[in-house]
Scaffold this motif. Structure first.
Motif, PDB file in Angstrom:
ATOM      1  N   GLY A  26       0.778  -1.230   0.000  1.00  0.00           N
ATOM      2  CA  GLY A  26       0.000   0.000   0.000  1.00  0.00           C
ATOM      3  C   GLY A  26       0.809   1.277   0.000  1.00  0.00           C
ATOM      4  N   ASP A  27       2.125   1.166  -0.117  1.00  0.00           N
ATOM      5  CA  ASP A  27       2.985   2.346  -0.160  1.00  0.00           C
ATOM      6  C   ASP A  27       3.216   2.774  -1.604  1.00  0.00           C
ATOM      7  OD1 ASP A  27       4.886   4.340   0.391  1.00  0.00           O
ATOM      8  OD2 ASP A  27       6.535   2.891   0.428  1.00  0.00           O
ATOM      9  N   PRO A  28       2.880   4.011  -1.970  1.00  0.00           N
ATOM     10  CA  PRO A  28       2.241   5.068  -1.184  1.00  0.00           C
ATOM     11  C   PRO A  28       0.714   5.041  -1.259  1.00  0.00           C
ATOM     12  CG  PRO A  28       2.887   5.950  -3.295  1.00  0.00           C
ATOM     13  CD  PRO A  28       3.319   4.502  -3.280  1.00  0.00           C
ATOM     14  N   LEU A  66       8.411   5.087   7.649  1.00  0.00           N
ATOM     15  CA  LEU A  66       7.722   6.100   6.854  1.00  0.00           C
ATOM     16  C   LEU A  66       6.890   5.463   5.753  1.00  0.00           C
ATOM     17  CD1 LEU A  66      10.515   8.824   6.605  1.00  0.00           C
ATOM     18  CD2 LEU A  66       8.447   8.872   7.999  1.00  0.00           C
ATOM     19  N   ALA A  67       7.361   4.338   5.212  1.00  0.00           N
ATOM     20  CA  ALA A  67       6.579   3.623   4.197  1.00  0.00           C
ATOM     21  C   ALA A  67       5.271   3.133   4.798  1.00  0.00           C
ATOM     22  CB  ALA A  67       7.385   2.452   3.647  1.00  0.00           C
ATOM     23  N   ALA A  68       5.340   2.604   6.022  1.00  0.00           N
ATOM     24  CA  ALA A  68       4.125   2.152   6.697  1.00  0.00           C
ATOM     25  C   ALA A  68       3.193   3.322   6.974  1.00  0.00           C
ATOM     26  CB  ALA A  68       4.486   1.433   8.001  1.00  0.00           C
ATOM     27  N   GLN A  69       3.760   4.451   7.370  1.00  0.00           N
ATOM     28  CA  GLN A  69       2.940   5.645   7.614  1.00  0.00           C
ATOM     29  C   GLN A  69       2.239   6.088   6.337  1.00  0.00           C
ATOM     30  OE1 GLN A  69       4.943   8.907   9.537  1.00  0.00           O
ATOM     31  NE2 GLN A  69       5.658   7.656  11.238  1.00  0.00           N
ATOM     32  N   VAL A 236      12.518   0.602  -1.179  1.00  0.00           N
ATOM     33  CA  VAL A 236      11.515   1.524  -0.638  1.00  0.00           C
ATOM     34  C   VAL A 236      11.924   2.968  -0.897  1.00  0.00           C
ATOM     35  CG1 VAL A 236      10.361   2.303   1.485  1.00  0.00           C
ATOM     36  CG2 VAL A 236      10.760  -0.140   1.093  1.00  0.00           C
ATOM     37  N   ASN A 237      13.225   3.251  -0.910  1.00  0.00           N
ATOM     38  CA  ASN A 237      13.691   4.605  -1.208  1.00  0.00           C
ATOM     39  C   ASN A 237      13.326   5.050  -2.618  1.00  0.00           C
ATOM     40  OD1 ASN A 237      14.807   5.371   1.249  1.00  0.00           O
ATOM     41  ND2 ASN A 237      16.800   4.473   0.797  1.00  0.00           N
ATOM     42  N   CYS A 238      13.197   4.088  -3.532  1.00  0.00           N
ATOM     43  CA  CYS A 238      12.777   4.425  -4.893  1.00  0.00           C
ATOM     44  C   CYS A 238      11.357   4.986  -4.895  1.00  0.00           C
ATOM     45  CB  CYS A 238      12.845   3.198  -5.802  1.00  0.00           C
ATOM     46  SG  CYS A 238      14.515   2.573  -6.106  1.00  0.00           S
ATOM     47  N   LEU A 243       7.740  10.441  -4.876  1.00  0.00           N
ATOM     48  CA  LEU A 243       6.370  10.647  -4.415  1.00  0.00           C
ATOM     49  C   LEU A 243       5.663  11.767  -5.170  1.00  0.00           C
ATOM     50  CD1 LEU A 243       6.873  10.222  -0.568  1.00  0.00           C
ATOM     51  CD2 LEU A 243       5.650   8.658  -2.104  1.00  0.00           C
ATOM     52  N   MET A 244       6.419  12.744  -5.641  1.00  0.00           N
ATOM     53  CA  MET A 244       5.800  13.862  -6.344  1.00  0.00           C
ATOM     54  C   MET A 244       5.435  13.513  -7.786  1.00  0.00           C
ATOM     55  SD  MET A 244       5.624  15.900  -3.905  1.00  0.00           S
ATOM     56  CE  MET A 244       4.964  17.312  -4.771  1.00  0.00           C
ATOM     57  N   GLU A 245       6.052  12.460  -8.323  1.00  0.00           N
ATOM     58  CA  GLU A 245       5.746  11.990  -9.682  1.00  0.00           C
ATOM     59  C   GLU A 245       5.600  10.475  -9.634  1.00  0.00           C
ATOM     60  OE1 GLU A 245       7.737  14.098 -13.109  1.00  0.00           O
ATOM     61  OE2 GLU A 245       9.147  14.627 -11.517  1.00  0.00           O
TER      62      GLU A 245
END
Length: 266
Positions: A26-28, A66-69, A236-238, A243-245
């Motif tokens: 479910g991330d993001p 942060l991925a979980a958040q 996960v860093n990818c 996140l903006m695109e």
């Protein structure tokens, strides 16, 4: 032969280690997560670990926290995690392993949760905060419904206890190569070959190594003596970096995973 065993057998037949990729379910968001899972699978992932979003992921470093958040903020629930698994099963038979915490299983009823996971298409469960000595109910439910169990060995685990862990696991053993939490590191821990050898003395199951592996050189080093290499935070860093695109997330993940997979050969 179950999907997990088949994946490791195939890797052995190709004289390489298996690639175990971690992504938070479910991330993001759900749709992007489906695309992200497809991307790493198409890149050559042998086993996909799906982190089940949790409010208190005590084994995870900042990247995966942060991925979980992000997943929880987007509206991911236990039901939607199972939906994600079913969506993946529409295009892939890669083994899927839940990377989760005991409260998420217990709160839903252990037997009911494991059955629901199996029905959705889950092959194994790694319950991070559940020691094998207290895993009887989960182990029984997993055996009943055909779900494999995965347990962790840490650098601080006494060799005498490795036998207990080896007997409790039915899928594979996950060696956490560093003390502490998940996260990218610049170098691979130096004691991994000896640790893997000790674990293998107590089990015939595959032994995978994770925590801190982030480069193709790391993968190549670990692949020389482990049955599988786990990469999580670097993937996960990818997601975090795009996140903006969000349309860039899947292709970026596929390129990064493909580069890591290239280091698996022996």
């Amino acid at each position: 032969m179950d999907r997990i065993a088949s994946a490791f057998a195939r890797a052995r037949s190709e004289n390489r280690a298996a690639f175990v990729a971690y992504l938070c379910a479910g991330d993001p968001d759900l749709e992007t997560s489906v695309a992200a899972c497809r991307a790493v699978i198409e890149a050559g992932t042998d086993v996909l670990e799906l982190g089940v979003p949790f409010s208190d992921p005590l084994a995870d470093g900042l990247t995966n926290q942060l991925a979980a958040q992000r997943a929880l903020a987007s509206g991911m629930t236990g039901v939607k995690v199972f939906e994600l698994v079913r969506r993946i099963r529409e295009f892939s038979q890669v083994p899927l392993v839940f990377y989760t915490y005991y409260n998420l299983i217990f709160a839903n009823g252990v037997d009911a949760y494991v059955k629901a996971a199996k029905d959705a298409g889950v092959d194994g469960i790694l319950t991070l905060d559940l020691p094998p000595e207290e895993s009887g109910e989960v182990a029984a439910a997993c055996a009943k419904h055909g779900v494999k169990t995965v347990f962790i060995v840490a650098p601080t685990t006494p060799e005498a206890r490795m036998a207990i862990i080896g007997k409790a696991a039915t899928g594979f053993i996950y060696y956490v190569s560093r003390e502490g939490v998940t996260g990218v590191r610049s170098e691979v821990a130096s004691n991994v070959p000896e640790a893997v050898a000790k674990i293998k003395a107590h089990t015939a199951l595959p032994v995978v190594v994770g925590f801190g592996i982030s480069k193709r050189e790391h993968v190549k080093e670990i692949a020389a003596y482990a049955d599988g290499v786990v990469v999580g935070s670097a993937l996960v860093n990818c997601i975090k970096d795009n996140l903006m695109e969000r349309a860039k997330i899947a292709p970026t993940l596929k390129a990064r995973a493909s580069d890591l997979v290239a280091g698996l050969g022996r």
